[in-house]
Design an enzyme around this catalytic site. Sequence first.
Site, PDB file in Angstrom:
ATOM      1  N   CYS A 133       0.757  -1.669   0.085  1.00 17.19           N
ATOM      2  CA  CYS A 133       0.347  -0.122   0.215  1.00 17.19           C
ATOM      3  C   CYS A 133       0.582   1.366   0.046  1.00 17.19           C
ATOM      4  O   CYS A 133       0.597   2.581  -0.825  1.00 17.19           O
ATOM      5  CB  CYS A 133      -1.111  -0.333   1.235  1.00 17.19           C
ATOM      6  SG  CYS A 133       0.305  -0.466   2.719  1.00 17.19           S
ATOM      7  N   LYS A 217      10.641  -3.316   1.221  1.00 18.19           N
ATOM      8  CA  LYS A 217       9.292  -3.201   0.293  1.00 18.19           C
ATOM      9  C   LYS A 217       9.240  -2.682  -0.662  1.00 18.19           C
ATOM     10  O   LYS A 217       9.365  -2.224  -1.479  1.00 18.19           O
ATOM     11  CB  LYS A 217       8.080  -3.802   0.881  1.00 18.19           C
ATOM     12  CG  LYS A 217       8.110  -5.303   1.287  1.00 18.19           C
ATOM     13  CD  LYS A 217       6.125  -5.372   1.665  1.00 18.19           C
ATOM     14  CE  LYS A 217       6.257  -5.912   2.706  1.00 18.19           C
ATOM     15  NZ  LYS A 217       5.305  -6.422   3.723  1.00 18.19           N
ATOM     16  N   HIS A 246      -2.885   5.951   4.387  1.00 17.60           N
ATOM     17  CA  HIS A 246      -1.414   6.338   5.199  1.00 17.60           C
ATOM     18  C   HIS A 246      -0.959   7.607   4.368  1.00 17.60           C
ATOM     19  O   HIS A 246      -1.472   7.909   3.143  1.00 17.60           O
ATOM     20  CB  HIS A 246      -0.919   5.393   4.332  1.00 17.60           C
ATOM     21  CG  HIS A 246      -0.333   3.727   4.947  1.00 17.60           C
ATOM     22  ND1 HIS A 246      -1.826   3.585   6.155  1.00 17.60           N
ATOM     23  CD2 HIS A 246      -0.244   2.597   4.359  1.00 17.60           C
ATOM     24  CE1 HIS A 246      -1.095   2.117   5.872  1.00 17.60           C
ATOM     25  NE2 HIS A 246      -0.789   1.576   5.049  1.00 17.60           N
TER      26      HIS A 246
HETATM   27  O1  L14 Z   1       2.984  -5.790   2.534  1.00 20.09           O
HETATM   28  O2  L14 Z   1       1.161  -2.917   8.330  1.00 20.09           O
HETATM   29  O3  L14 Z   1       0.614  -6.063   1.607  1.00 20.09           O
HETATM   30  O4  L14 Z   1       0.269  -2.013   6.717  1.00 20.09           O
HETATM   31  C1  L14 Z   1       0.328  -4.285   3.819  1.00 20.09           C
HETATM   32  C2  L14 Z   1       0.318  -3.553   4.967  1.00 20.09           C
HETATM   33  C3  L14 Z   1       2.758  -5.005   5.109  1.00 20.09           C
HETATM   34  C4  L14 Z   1       2.142  -4.278   6.193  1.00 20.09           C
HETATM   35  C5  L14 Z   1       1.451  -5.622   2.325  1.00 20.09           C
HETATM   36  C6  L14 Z   1       0.917  -2.101   7.421  1.00 20.09           C
HETATM   37  C7  L14 Z   1       1.271  -4.995   4.197  1.00 20.09           C
HETATM   38  C8  L14 Z   1       0.988  -3.355   6.147  1.00 20.09           C
END
Ligand code: L14
Length: 345
Positions: A133, A217, A246
């Site tokens: 995200c 990531k 976010h």
């Molecule tokens: O990689 O906890 O798709 O806000 C997305 C939500 C990783 C953690 C992902 C979070 C997740 C994220």
Amino acid sequence: MMASSDRPRVAIVGATGLVGETFINVLEERGFPMSSLTLMASARSAGKRLTAMGDEHEVIEATPDAFEDIDIALFSAGGGSSKQLAPEAAKRGAVVVDNSSAWRMEPDVPLVVPEVNPDDALNHNGIIANPNCSTIQMVVALWPLHRENPIKRVIVDTYQSASGAGRLALEEMLEQSRGVLNGEQAQPSAFPHRIAFNAIPQIDVFEEDDYTKEEIKMVRETQKIMHAPEIAVSATCVRIPAAFAHSEAVHVEFTNPITPDEARDILAAAPGIVVTDNPSASAYPMAIDAQGRDEVFVGRIRRDTALDNGISMWVVSDNIRKGAATNTIQIAELLAKGAPAAAAR
Ligand code: L14
């Protein structure tokens, strides 16, 4: 895959989760052309009844054979089930669009943001990955700028909402906030510490060089989506007690000079972006305004005083919608349009 004239049979895996529920809403809102919708989840949630497209559906257990008559499977049931079931679904002829991090960095799995690299979606082997995200909303804003003026470096700090960690985590943040106001002791469970009235500089587990997996990531996925391994990226990901959306402070170094007005004009003309940037009226993007929306909101666009050819900006988007469900369904729309490479499988 179905003949291109037929409407696909769609499955949602993880239908009872926050993203699963939003899949249903977004499919409905966008009038996604499908001939059937099958709701799946783990054995624990199987048997639940959900309303979708005005009809009541029973949630069935996601098993390999459940994908026998499915053309497009939208997965958001965690990395474990994606790892196990996505290849089973693909083997049975479905195209999987997967929300987990399980497949994103596999070389033969396209990682797609439709505003950035739609053509990559056509080149799949049965699994397409939906990015993280925080990455999605950042690359939507970086890409139109990069095309005009190649980006050399990005430094990003995130302010991520509790919903990113799932429904139980969101409830924990809300309950804990009430509890703390009542003088109760917090019992952290979904987050490593109390999230109420706090900011936690850890999302996901720690990995190499003391970066978290979420931060790593953002680096790798950005380079893959933009086909730009040369862009240096550094991230600090922080959980805050916002519910949805976010927010990100993004500092970008370009190859050539660029003014804030130029950046603002490029962003305002780019797909999927709304520029909200009027400092004298205290107008800038905020999480509470992005909630429930599909766009990426950009503001606070200004010269970065610490970089050559630098621009700083504030980027906000709903992590459950554009950051997950909406982006996944935009990818499915690319497939349903009768993408040539997909039809040739
Ligand atoms: O990689 O906890 O798709 O806000 C997305 C939500 C990783 C953690 C992902 C979070 C997740 C994220």
